[in-house]
Design a protein around this motif. Structure first.
Motif, mmCIF file in Angstrom:
data_model
loop_
_atom_site.group_PDB
_atom_site.id
_atom_site.type_symbol
_atom_site.label_atom_id
_atom_site.label_comp_id
_atom_site.label_asym_id
_atom_site.label_seq_id
_atom_site.Cartn_x
_atom_site.Cartn_y
_atom_site.Cartn_z
ATOM 1 N N LEU A 160 76.356 104.486 89.960
ATOM 2 C CA LEU A 160 76.874 104.606 91.324
ATOM 3 C C LEU A 160 76.856 106.045 91.840
ATOM 4 N N GLN A 161 76.362 106.957 91.035
ATOM 5 C CA GLN A 161 76.108 108.296 91.575
ATOM 6 C C GLN A 161 74.948 108.177 92.551
ATOM 7 N N LYS A 162 75.065 108.881 93.678
ATOM 8 C CA LYS A 162 74.112 108.643 94.759
ATOM 9 C C LYS A 162 72.680 109.010 94.377
ATOM 10 N N ASP A 163 72.505 109.884 93.396
ATOM 11 C CA ASP A 163 71.139 110.266 93.047
ATOM 12 C C ASP A 163 70.532 109.317 92.020
ATOM 13 N N TYR A 164 71.255 108.257 91.650
ATOM 14 C CA TYR A 164 70.682 107.284 90.721
ATOM 15 C C TYR A 164 69.800 106.333 91.514
ATOM 16 N N PRO A 165 68.531 106.159 91.121
ATOM 17 C CA PRO A 165 67.646 105.298 91.918
ATOM 18 C C PRO A 165 68.127 103.847 91.931
ATOM 19 N N LEU A 166 68.038 103.216 93.097
ATOM 20 C CA LEU A 166 68.551 101.848 93.249
ATOM 21 C C LEU A 166 67.885 100.893 92.268
ATOM 22 N N GLY A 168 66.680 101.619 89.450
ATOM 23 C CA GLY A 168 66.834 102.058 88.079
ATOM 24 C C GLY A 168 65.710 102.953 87.622
ATOM 25 N N ARG A 169 65.759 103.310 86.378
ATOM 26 C CA ARG A 169 64.739 104.184 85.810
ATOM 27 C C ARG A 169 63.875 103.412 84.827
ATOM 28 N N GLY A 170 63.633 102.141 85.118
ATOM 29 C CA GLY A 170 62.771 101.327 84.272
ATOM 30 C C GLY A 170 63.498 100.599 83.161
ATOM 31 N N GLU A 171 64.838 100.730 83.118
ATOM 32 C CA GLU A 171 65.571 100.090 82.028
ATOM 33 C C GLU A 171 65.557 98.577 82.122
ATOM 34 N N ARG A 172 65.375 98.034 83.338
ATOM 35 C CA ARG A 172 65.424 96.580 83.473
ATOM 36 C C ARG A 172 64.141 95.914 82.987
ATOM 37 N N GLU A 173 63.043 96.691 82.891
ATOM 38 C CA GLU A 173 61.794 96.094 82.402
ATOM 39 C C GLU A 173 61.620 96.281 80.899
ATOM 40 N N SER A 174 62.225 97.328 80.378
ATOM 41 C CA SER A 174 61.921 97.663 78.984
ATOM 42 C C SER A 174 63.194 97.962 78.228
ATOM 43 N N PHE A 175 63.602 97.003 77.443
ATOM 44 C CA PHE A 175 64.617 97.383 76.469
ATOM 45 C C PHE A 175 64.344 96.711 75.139
ATOM 46 N N ASN A 176 64.939 97.281 74.139
ATOM 47 C CA ASN A 176 64.591 96.923 72.781
ATOM 48 C C ASN A 176 65.577 95.885 72.246
ATOM 49 N N PHE A 177 65.083 94.650 72.091
ATOM 50 C CA PHE A 177 65.966 93.590 71.610
ATOM 51 C C PHE A 177 66.471 93.881 70.205
ATOM 52 N N ASP A 178 65.588 94.417 69.367
ATOM 53 C CA ASP A 178 65.991 94.664 67.981
ATOM 54 C C ASP A 178 67.136 95.655 67.924
ATOM 55 N N LYS A 179 67.028 96.664 68.811
ATOM 56 C CA LYS A 179 68.072 97.683 68.836
ATOM 57 C C LYS A 179 69.390 97.074 69.322
ATOM 58 N N GLN A 180 69.282 96.181 70.336
ATOM 59 C CA GLN A 180 70.482 95.571 70.885
ATOM 60 C C GLN A 180 71.158 94.670 69.858
ATOM 61 N N TYR B 123 69.045 98.176 89.742
ATOM 62 C CA TYR B 123 68.865 98.748 88.403
ATOM 63 C C TYR B 123 69.326 97.826 87.288
ATOM 64 N N THR B 124 70.235 96.911 87.588
ATOM 65 C CA THR B 124 70.872 96.184 86.497
ATOM 66 C C THR B 124 70.327 94.776 86.287
ATOM 67 N N LEU B 125 69.485 94.307 87.243
ATOM 68 C CA LEU B 125 69.111 92.896 87.182
ATOM 69 C C LEU B 125 67.684 92.688 86.695
ATOM 70 N N ILE B 126 67.518 91.764 85.751
ATOM 71 C CA ILE B 126 66.197 91.402 85.254
ATOM 72 C C ILE B 126 65.405 90.761 86.389
ATOM 73 N N GLN B 127 64.203 91.279 86.628
ATOM 74 C CA GLN B 127 63.386 90.753 87.728
ATOM 75 C C GLN B 127 62.508 89.617 87.200
ATOM 76 N N GLY B 128 63.162 88.549 86.805
ATOM 77 C CA GLY B 128 62.430 87.404 86.277
ATOM 78 C C GLY B 128 62.591 87.304 84.767
#
Lengths: 182, 175
Positions: A160-166, A168-180, B123-128
């Motif tokens: 919610l800091q204003k300079d955070y891109p709406l 995101g920084r790619g975290e929603r496309e790429s995260f590591n299931f094994d790590k989670q 930022y928080t929602l999976i796009q599919g």
């Protein structure tokens, strides 16, 4: 219409009278918006003032409704008002005794995100402050368990800091299931 | 549902001989059973779940199509209905639930949010969810009507009847 007139005729709210009497040096600004008193207080005295507001028998703001913050980094007018403090931590209080609300704001500079935790006064502040930390990065000193509450533990940044891109920084496309799952 | 030999014969291309003997293939019989007793695992996280509940309730009555046995354990179900927004914190949970389901399993991505993020391009929602788990049938809509979910279940049934593999095992067969 009648109600409005009555409000106009009311004397200065008790809380402002008492704050001016006891904590005049902490008061940076005072205002009244739609029937709610809004005060801005210095960070250094924030805990003392909030404690006073809660424990004073006449005021008795015993209910902490919400703790949140505002990032004013794109609000030049707001920034200038309080010595370019980027964040404003907001406490919403309610007094069952006086049946009135109070909004307490505390300016927090970007280079010093520490601010005292009020979990010692209101137990309910625990998760509210965790949320404010998670979303804005405000560091509540003295909080018993200051972890992220909404975002995943390994999330980086404070969205919610204003300079955070709406988007995101790619975290929603790429995260590591094994790590989670580890 | 009363079943006669003629039904089986018509539906599965089985041949009937004298008396009560029918011949068919084991796959066809198994698929026929699977098709008419899909056990859904509901993964409802938003308003689509309300429509899913309506689909299961008496007015739309999904049990007419054999899918009324909702299982809240993924280990007992073979149809995952993802209905609602999936956040990046929820995705590992969904993935784990999918992994726990026994094969063969099918996935319905219900509604715009599950299929493509919907209006929540944040930022928080999976796009599919298909970025992370294989999806067999997508349902458009925000939220889709119960008829749309019924149609999706029927499409899964069609897929089973046709002998096609679920999306989840296609990549295994290729290698």
């Amino acid at each position: 219409m009648n109600e409005e007139k009555e409000i106009e005729e009311q004397p200065k709210p008790l809380v402002l009278q008492k704050l001016e009497e006891h904590h005049a040096d902490a008061l940076l600004s005072k205002d009244e918006t739609r029937g709610t008193v809004v005060v801005v207080i210095r960070k250094e005295q924030a805990y003392a003032v909030l404690e006073y507001l809660k424990t004073d028998p006449e005021l008795a703001y015993t209910f902490l409704v919400d703790v949140t913050a505002v990032d004013n980094s794109q609000m030049e007018s707001e920034l200038m008002q309080f010595d370019y403090a980027r964040f404003m931590v907001v406490y919403q209080l309610y007094s069952y005794q006086g049946q009135c609300r109070l909004r307490v704001k505390v300016p927090v500079h970007e280079n010093d995100l520490n601010t005292p935790s009020v979990t010692g006064l209101w137990q309910g502040a625990n998760w509210l402050e965790r949320e404010t930390y998670d979303m804005f990065g405000i560091n509540f000193e003295g909080h018993p368990d200051l972890r992220r509450i909404l975002m995943p533990d390994d999330f980086e940044g404070h969205p919610l800091q204003k300079d955070y891109p709406l988007r995101g920084r790619g975290e929603r496309e790429s995260f590591n299931f094994d790590k989670q799952n580890a | 549902m009363g079943l006669t030999n003629t039904d089986i014969q018509n539906a599965q291309g089985a041949e009937q001989t004298d008396g009560n003997i029918i011949t068919t293939t084991i796959d066809k019989v198994i698929n026929w059973g699977r098709k008419n007793s899909l056990w859904p695992m509901p993964f409802g996280t938003a308003c689509c779940a309300i429509e899913m509940m309506a689909t299961l309730a008496s007015k739309f009555d999904l049990s007419r199509f054999g899918s009324e046995a909702i299982r809240f354990s993924p280990r007992q179900s073979d149809l995952l209905i993802v209905s609602g927004r999936i956040s990046i914190k929820m995705m590992p949970v969904l993935k784990r639930i999918y992994d726990q389901m026994p094969d063969p399993k099918w996935v319905i991505s219900m509604g715009a949010c599950a299929s493509c993020g919907g209006v929540f391009d944040t930022y928080t929602l999976i796009q599919g969810v298909d970025q992370f788990i294989p999806v067999d049938v997508y349902i458009p809509g925000c939220p889709p009507r119960p008829e749309d979910l019924i149609d999706a279940v029927l499409q899964v049934q069609q897929k089973i009847t046709s002998g096609a593999s679920p999306k989840g095992v296609e990549h295994l067969l290729e290698t």
